[in-house]
Design a protein around this motif. Structure first.
Motif, mmCIF file in Angstrom:
data_model
loop_
_atom_site.group_PDB
_atom_site.id
_atom_site.type_symbol
_atom_site.label_atom_id
_atom_site.label_comp_id
_atom_site.label_asym_id
_atom_site.label_seq_id
_atom_site.Cartn_x
_atom_site.Cartn_y
_atom_site.Cartn_z
ATOM 1 N N GLN A 131 0.837 -1.203 0.000
ATOM 2 C CA GLN A 131 0.000 0.000 0.000
ATOM 3 C C GLN A 131 0.870 1.251 0.000
ATOM 4 O O GLN A 131 0.609 2.203 -0.749
ATOM 5 C CB GLN A 131 -0.917 0.003 1.224
ATOM 6 N N ILE A 132 1.907 1.249 0.820
ATOM 7 C CA ILE A 132 2.821 2.389 0.867
ATOM 8 C C ILE A 132 3.550 2.539 -0.469
ATOM 9 O O ILE A 132 3.738 3.644 -0.974
ATOM 10 C CB ILE A 132 3.823 2.233 2.025
ATOM 11 N N GLY A 133 3.945 1.405 -1.051
ATOM 12 C CA GLY A 133 4.637 1.441 -2.331
ATOM 13 C C GLY A 133 3.834 2.119 -3.420
ATOM 14 O O GLY A 133 4.386 2.788 -4.300
ATOM 15 N N ALA A 134 2.507 1.964 -3.375
ATOM 16 C CA ALA A 134 1.646 2.617 -4.363
ATOM 17 C C ALA A 134 1.744 4.134 -4.254
ATOM 18 O O ALA A 134 1.634 4.849 -5.255
ATOM 19 C CB ALA A 134 0.201 2.165 -4.170
ATOM 20 N N TRP A 135 1.935 4.640 -3.048
ATOM 21 C CA TRP A 135 2.076 6.082 -2.835
ATOM 22 C C TRP A 135 3.456 6.589 -3.242
ATOM 23 O O TRP A 135 3.618 7.730 -3.669
ATOM 24 C CB TRP A 135 1.839 6.420 -1.358
ATOM 25 N N VAL A 136 4.463 5.749 -3.100
ATOM 26 C CA VAL A 136 5.847 6.187 -3.284
ATOM 27 C C VAL A 136 6.215 6.397 -4.743
ATOM 28 O O VAL A 136 6.847 7.389 -5.106
ATOM 29 C CB VAL A 136 6.804 5.163 -2.637
ATOM 30 N N SER A 137 5.844 5.456 -5.593
ATOM 31 C CA SER A 137 6.353 5.446 -6.958
ATOM 32 C C SER A 137 5.461 6.220 -7.925
ATOM 33 O O SER A 137 4.292 5.896 -8.106
ATOM 34 C CB SER A 137 6.493 4.004 -7.459
ATOM 35 N N HIS A 138 6.043 7.239 -8.555
ATOM 36 C CA HIS A 138 5.402 7.898 -9.696
ATOM 37 C C HIS A 138 5.797 7.089 -10.932
ATOM 38 O O HIS A 138 6.753 7.426 -11.633
ATOM 39 C CB HIS A 138 5.845 9.353 -9.802
ATOM 40 N N GLN A 139 5.075 6.031 -11.163
ATOM 41 C CA GLN A 139 5.482 4.989 -12.102
ATOM 42 C C GLN A 139 5.825 5.533 -13.481
ATOM 43 O O GLN A 139 5.089 6.348 -14.038
ATOM 44 C CB GLN A 139 4.361 3.947 -12.217
ATOM 45 N N SER A 140 6.953 5.078 -14.009
ATOM 46 C CA SER A 140 7.483 5.415 -15.331
ATOM 47 C C SER A 140 8.173 6.778 -15.391
ATOM 48 O O SER A 140 8.743 7.137 -16.426
ATOM 49 C CB SER A 140 6.401 5.356 -16.423
ATOM 50 N N ILE A 142 11.152 9.562 -14.502
ATOM 51 C CA ILE A 142 12.604 9.441 -14.361
ATOM 52 C C ILE A 142 13.020 9.785 -12.934
ATOM 53 O O ILE A 142 12.583 10.788 -12.366
ATOM 54 C CB ILE A 142 13.317 10.369 -15.358
ATOM 55 N N ILE A 143 13.882 8.946 -12.357
ATOM 56 C CA ILE A 143 14.438 9.213 -11.023
ATOM 57 C C ILE A 143 15.952 9.096 -11.102
ATOM 58 O O ILE A 143 16.495 8.430 -11.983
ATOM 59 C CB ILE A 143 13.884 8.252 -9.946
ATOM 60 N N THR A 144 16.646 9.750 -10.171
ATOM 61 C CA THR A 144 18.109 9.768 -10.221
ATOM 62 C C THR A 144 18.760 8.633 -9.447
ATOM 63 O O THR A 144 19.904 8.282 -9.707
ATOM 64 C CB THR A 144 18.645 11.109 -9.675
ATOM 65 N N SER A 145 18.046 8.055 -8.464
ATOM 66 C CA SER A 145 18.649 6.968 -7.688
ATOM 67 C C SER A 145 17.581 6.186 -6.951
ATOM 68 O O SER A 145 16.478 6.683 -6.702
ATOM 69 C CB SER A 145 19.653 7.527 -6.669
ATOM 70 N N ARG A 146 17.935 4.956 -6.578
ATOM 71 C CA ARG A 146 17.041 4.148 -5.762
ATOM 72 C C ARG A 146 16.901 4.748 -4.360
ATOM 73 O O ARG A 146 15.861 4.617 -3.709
ATOM 74 C CB ARG A 146 17.564 2.714 -5.678
ATOM 75 N N GLY A 147 17.964 5.423 -3.914
ATOM 76 C CA GLY A 147 17.936 6.018 -2.590
ATOM 77 C C GLY A 147 16.773 6.973 -2.399
ATOM 78 O O GLY A 147 16.194 7.051 -1.305
ATOM 79 N N LEU A 148 16.408 7.693 -3.455
ATOM 80 C CA LEU A 148 15.270 8.610 -3.361
ATOM 81 C C LEU A 148 13.972 7.850 -3.101
ATOM 82 O O LEU A 148 13.121 8.302 -2.333
ATOM 83 C CB LEU A 148 15.154 9.428 -4.646
#
Length: 212
Positions: A131-140, A142-148
């Protein structure tokens, strides 16, 4: 790299029309249960193909979460690339590839969102981490790192630590309403058995054999 010597041998018995249920959803259920019994890895994983207005196909694996005679349901972010393509062109194809069983199922049809109530029902059944993962990822995006991503996950986890994770309005389910469903069974000497179910104007299904 030359791959011409990689050759699978198909040894399963032939499939004939009398082996098939007249209802493609019931036939799918039979094969799906076989995949579970054979302990196929991720039996509900399906390859989903979509095409947007640029006419460039895009393909990815998603998980089937429910099916009935209405169609096949999966869930995703409504701001994802697949969602954008579905909005531009509400048609898709899906493939279940159960190679260890020498079987494939191909589905083609229209796609539409399921109800918010049904999406909420499934969301509430998910583990809290998902459920939290659905909030975290703006799917598709571009991101600079997994750390973000991990930082954002920790922030959302703390934010909702004392209560239920709210249902995101940008996330939910789609249903593929099939017009065609093909069942493929591997055969010796590449003489595979293929049967195509097609829906006619009256909503009935016809079955035809296709050449391999």
């Amino acid at each position: 790299m030359d791959l011409t010597e990689i050759r699978g041998k198909y040894t399963t018995k032939a499939l004939d029309i009398e082996h098939l249920d007249k209802n493609p959803f019931k036939q799918f259920e039979i094969w799906f249960k076989d995949a579970i019994n054979e302990e196929v890895s991720e039996p509900n994983a399906m390859i989903l193909a979509t095409v947007g207005k640029d006419m460039m196909p895009s393909v990815r694996a998603v998980l089937l979460k429910t099916f009935d005679e209405s169609g096949f349901v999966f869930f995703t972010n409504y701001k994802s690339k697949k969602a954008a393509q579905i909005k531009e062109n509400p048609n898709a194809a899906a493939l279940f590839s159960w190679i260890d069983m020498e079987r494939q199922v191909k589905i083609e049809g229209s796609v539409e969102k399921i109800s918010t109530a049904d999406s909420l029902k499934y969301f509430l059944s998910r583990p809290k981490g998902s459920q939290i993962g659905a909030w975290v990822s703006h799917q598709s995006s571009i991101i600079t790192s997994r750390g973000l991503l991990e930082q954002k996950f920790d922030e959302i986890k703390r934010k909702f630590s004392k209560g239920e994770v709210p249902f995101p309005d940008f996330w939910g389910g789609y249903i593929i309403k099939p017009l065609r469903i093909e069942f493929w069974q591997g055969g010796q000497d590449r003489l595979h058995d293929r049967f195509l179910y097609e829906k006619d104007e009256k909503g009935s299904w016809t079955i035809t054999r296709l050449a391999p």
